[in-house]
Design a protein around this motif. Structure first.
Motif, PDB file in Angstrom:
ATOM      1  N   ASP A  35      -8.628  82.431   4.716  1.00 29.92           N
ATOM      2  CA  ASP A  35      -7.244  82.251   5.140  1.00 29.92           C
ATOM      3  C   ASP A  35      -7.182  81.660   6.544  1.00 29.92           C
ATOM      4  O   ASP A  35      -7.823  82.158   7.459  1.00 29.92           O
ATOM      5  CB  ASP A  35      -6.529  83.609   5.115  1.00 29.92           C
ATOM      6  CG  ASP A  35      -5.023  83.472   5.125  1.00 29.92           C
ATOM      7  OD1 ASP A  35      -4.514  82.570   4.461  1.00 29.92           O
ATOM      8  OD2 ASP A  35      -4.371  84.273   5.813  1.00 29.92           O
ATOM      9  N   GLY A  36      -6.454  80.558   6.708  1.00 34.28           N
ATOM     10  CA  GLY A  36      -6.298  79.956   8.022  1.00 34.28           C
ATOM     11  C   GLY A  36      -6.481  78.450   7.985  1.00 34.28           C
ATOM     12  O   GLY A  36      -6.529  77.831   6.922  1.00 34.28           O
ATOM     13  N   ILE A  37      -6.566  77.866   9.157  1.00 32.60           N
ATOM     14  CA  ILE A  37      -6.714  76.421   9.288  1.00 32.60           C
ATOM     15  C   ILE A  37      -8.144  76.105   9.699  1.00 32.60           C
ATOM     16  O   ILE A  37      -8.650  76.638  10.684  1.00 32.60           O
ATOM     17  CB  ILE A  37      -5.713  75.862  10.320  1.00 32.60           C
ATOM     18  CG1 ILE A  37      -4.280  76.144   9.862  1.00 32.60           C
ATOM     19  CG2 ILE A  37      -5.932  74.366  10.520  1.00 32.60           C
ATOM     20  CD1 ILE A  37      -3.227  75.750  10.856  1.00 32.60           C
ATOM     21  N   TRP A  38      -8.770  75.217   8.930  1.00 28.23           N
ATOM     22  CA  TRP A  38     -10.164  74.831   9.133  1.00 28.23           C
ATOM     23  C   TRP A  38     -10.240  73.331   9.386  1.00 28.23           C
ATOM     24  O   TRP A  38      -9.633  72.551   8.668  1.00 28.23           O
ATOM     25  CB  TRP A  38     -10.994  75.191   7.912  1.00 28.23           C
ATOM     26  CG  TRP A  38     -11.054  76.663   7.668  1.00 28.23           C
ATOM     27  CD1 TRP A  38     -10.202  77.410   6.914  1.00 28.23           C
ATOM     28  CD2 TRP A  38     -11.998  77.570   8.218  1.00 28.23           C
ATOM     29  NE1 TRP A  38     -10.567  78.736   6.951  1.00 28.23           N
ATOM     30  CE2 TRP A  38     -11.673  78.859   7.749  1.00 28.23           C
ATOM     31  CE3 TRP A  38     -13.096  77.420   9.057  1.00 28.23           C
ATOM     32  CZ2 TRP A  38     -12.408  79.980   8.088  1.00 28.23           C
ATOM     33  CZ3 TRP A  38     -13.830  78.540   9.390  1.00 28.23           C
ATOM     34  CH2 TRP A  38     -13.487  79.803   8.916  1.00 28.23           C
ATOM     35  N   GLU A  39     -10.990  72.941  10.397  1.00 26.21           N
ATOM     36  CA  GLU A  39     -11.174  71.531  10.731  1.00 26.21           C
ATOM     37  C   GLU A  39     -12.538  71.057  10.257  1.00 26.21           C
ATOM     38  O   GLU A  39     -13.556  71.710  10.517  1.00 26.21           O
ATOM     39  CB  GLU A  39     -11.069  71.342  12.241  1.00 26.21           C
ATOM     40  CG  GLU A  39     -11.265  69.920  12.684  1.00 26.21           C
ATOM     41  CD  GLU A  39     -11.177  69.746  14.187  1.00 26.21           C
ATOM     42  OE1 GLU A  39     -11.240  68.598  14.631  1.00 26.21           O
ATOM     43  OE2 GLU A  39     -11.064  70.751  14.914  1.00 26.21           O
ATOM     44  N   VAL A  40     -12.574  69.927   9.555  1.00 25.80           N
ATOM     45  CA  VAL A  40     -13.841  69.352   9.101  1.00 25.80           C
ATOM     46  C   VAL A  40     -14.534  68.723  10.309  1.00 25.80           C
ATOM     47  O   VAL A  40     -14.004  67.821  10.943  1.00 25.80           O
ATOM     48  CB  VAL A  40     -13.615  68.285   8.014  1.00 25.80           C
ATOM     49  CG1 VAL A  40     -14.940  67.637   7.625  1.00 25.80           C
ATOM     50  CG2 VAL A  40     -12.943  68.881   6.794  1.00 25.80           C
ATOM     51  N   VAL A  41     -15.703  69.247  10.662  1.00 23.30           N
ATOM     52  CA  VAL A  41     -16.459  68.703  11.792  1.00 23.30           C
ATOM     53  C   VAL A  41     -17.640  67.847  11.323  1.00 23.30           C
ATOM     54  O   VAL A  41     -18.186  67.075  12.096  1.00 23.30           O
ATOM     55  CB  VAL A  41     -16.928  69.809  12.767  1.00 23.30           C
ATOM     56  CG1 VAL A  41     -15.733  70.448  13.447  1.00 23.30           C
ATOM     57  CG2 VAL A  41     -17.770  70.849  12.066  1.00 23.30           C
ATOM     58  N   ASP A  42     -18.034  67.993  10.066  1.00 23.60           N
ATOM     59  CA  ASP A  42     -19.089  67.156   9.483  1.00 23.60           C
ATOM     60  C   ASP A  42     -18.808  67.069   7.990  1.00 23.60           C
ATOM     61  O   ASP A  42     -18.871  68.073   7.286  1.00 23.60           O
ATOM     62  CB  ASP A  42     -20.461  67.755   9.752  1.00 23.60           C
ATOM     63  CG  ASP A  42     -21.600  66.877   9.251  1.00 23.60           C
ATOM     64  OD1 ASP A  42     -21.338  65.838   8.594  1.00 23.60           O
ATOM     65  OD2 ASP A  42     -22.759  67.225   9.500  1.00 23.60           O
ATOM     66  N   GLU A  43     -18.484  65.866   7.512  1.00 17.39           N
ATOM     67  CA  GLU A  43     -18.113  65.706   6.107  1.00 17.39           C
ATOM     68  C   GLU A  43     -19.287  65.401   5.202  1.00 17.39           C
ATOM     69  O   GLU A  43     -19.120  65.268   3.992  1.00 17.39           O
ATOM     70  CB  GLU A  43     -17.030  64.636   5.949  1.00 17.39           C
ATOM     71  CG  GLU A  43     -17.506  63.215   6.121  1.00 17.39           C
ATOM     72  CD  GLU A  43     -17.559  62.754   7.566  1.00 17.39           C
ATOM     73  OE1 GLU A  43     -17.661  61.543   7.763  1.00 17.39           O
ATOM     74  OE2 GLU A  43     -17.540  63.574   8.499  1.00 17.39           O
ATOM     75  N   GLY A  44     -20.498  65.292   5.756  1.00 18.04           N
ATOM     76  CA  GLY A  44     -21.653  64.960   4.929  1.00 18.04           C
ATOM     77  C   GLY A  44     -21.474  63.598   4.296  1.00 18.04           C
ATOM     78  O   GLY A  44     -20.925  62.691   4.904  1.00 18.04           O
ATOM     79  N   THR A  45     -21.904  63.448   3.043  1.00 18.52           N
ATOM     80  CA  THR A  45     -21.793  62.158   2.368  1.00 18.52           C
ATOM     81  C   THR A  45     -20.618  62.101   1.398  1.00 18.52           C
ATOM     82  O   THR A  45     -20.432  61.093   0.721  1.00 18.52           O
ATOM     83  CB  THR A  45     -23.085  61.840   1.600  1.00 18.52           C
ATOM     84  OG1 THR A  45     -23.315  62.871   0.637  1.00 18.52           O
ATOM     85  CG2 THR A  45     -24.268  61.722   2.534  1.00 18.52           C
ATOM     86  N   GLN A  46     -19.818  63.154   1.305  1.00 19.26           N
ATOM     87  CA  GLN A  46     -18.678  63.147   0.385  1.00 19.26           C
ATOM     88  C   GLN A  46     -17.471  62.493   1.057  1.00 19.26           C
ATOM     89  O   GLN A  46     -17.420  62.365   2.278  1.00 19.26           O
ATOM     90  CB  GLN A  46     -18.354  64.570  -0.086  1.00 19.26           C
ATOM     91  CG  GLN A  46     -18.009  65.553   1.017  1.00 19.26           C
ATOM     92  CD  GLN A  46     -16.553  65.530   1.433  1.00 19.26           C
ATOM     93  OE1 GLN A  46     -15.659  65.459   0.610  1.00 19.26           O
ATOM     94  NE2 GLN A  46     -16.307  65.584   2.731  1.00 19.26           N
ATOM     95  N   ASP A  47     -16.500  62.067   0.260  1.00 16.26           N
ATOM     96  CA  ASP A  47     -15.345  61.387   0.840  1.00 16.26           C
ATOM     97  C   ASP A  47     -14.007  62.060   0.538  1.00 16.26           C
ATOM     98  O   ASP A  47     -12.962  61.507   0.815  1.00 16.26           O
ATOM     99  CB  ASP A  47     -15.296  59.929   0.383  1.00 16.26           C
ATOM    100  CG  ASP A  47     -15.246  59.795  -1.126  1.00 16.26           C
ATOM    101  OD1 ASP A  47     -15.179  60.814  -1.827  1.00 16.26           O
ATOM    102  OD2 ASP A  47     -15.260  58.646  -1.601  1.00 16.26           O
ATOM    103  N   ASN A  48     -14.033  63.249  -0.028  1.00 17.16           N
ATOM    104  CA  ASN A  48     -12.792  63.950  -0.337  1.00 17.16           C
ATOM    105  C   ASN A  48     -12.151  64.543   0.924  1.00 17.16           C
ATOM    106  O   ASN A  48     -10.952  64.410   1.135  1.00 17.16           O
ATOM    107  CB  ASN A  48     -13.045  65.057  -1.362  1.00 17.16           C
ATOM    108  CG  ASN A  48     -11.773  65.762  -1.770  1.00 17.16           C
ATOM    109  OD1 ASN A  48     -10.745  65.139  -1.992  1.00 17.16           O
ATOM    110  ND2 ASN A  48     -11.831  67.067  -1.854  1.00 17.16           N
TER     111      ASN A  48
END
Length: 159
Positions: A35-48
């Motif tokens: 629960d909460g707000i999460w920021e993507v800091v490393d997306e790896g190789t995916q693009d979603n």
């Protein structure tokens, strides 16, 4: 003779008895931390979910649902403009399917019109490999792509 036979049977059965513990025992991750707000800091190789994407996750539990432990919820992705205003991107629903190697599998389903005729577009399964109050890691589970998406808990109270 009977005494030796009993010792032999017990020695043969002891590994079986020890290994009969429940394979679906509760995981060590506290899923309420989703629960909460999460920021993507490393997306790896995916693009979603791209770098800088914010994922606002809500959680509810309902033991009557098919989700593992009743964990389910919704998620909205958004980005911040230069001025700090959030711009909504996508809406998902999610649930915990089951455990795999004692880690929860999260099913993420896009709730909007797809631009593709492929029925699997908009359907993602992630293994939650790390979940703390400050960090979360999801490992993508599709077509041999096991990339890891790393999140940081966003505490600014946006939205």
């Amino acid at each position: 003779m009977n005494k030796w036979f009993i010792y032999l049977v017990l020695s043969l059965l002891s590994p079986v008895l020890i290994s009969c513990e429940d394979k679906e025992e509760l995981h060590t991750l506290d899923l309420n931390l989703l629960d909460g707000i999460w920021e993507v800091v490393d997306e790896g190789t995916q693009d979603n979910l791209g770098r800088g994407c914010l994922l606002d996750m809500s959680i509810s539990t309902d033991n009557t649902e098919e989700a593992y432990g009743g964990y389910k919820g919704s998620a909205v992705t958004f980005y911040l403009t230069v001025g700090g205003r959030p711009i909504r991107d996508k809406v998902y629903c999610w649930s915990i399917l089951r455990l795999e190697n004692n880690l929860p599998l999260l099913e993420l389903i896009l709730q909007e019109e797809l631009e593709s005729d492929d029925l699997w577009d908009g359907y993602y399964i992630y293994r939650i490999t790390k979940l703390t109050d400050s960090h979360m890691w999801w490992q993508l589970r599709s077509n041999g792509n096991n990339t890891t998406i790393k999140f940081r808990h966003h505490l600014d109270g946006i939205i």
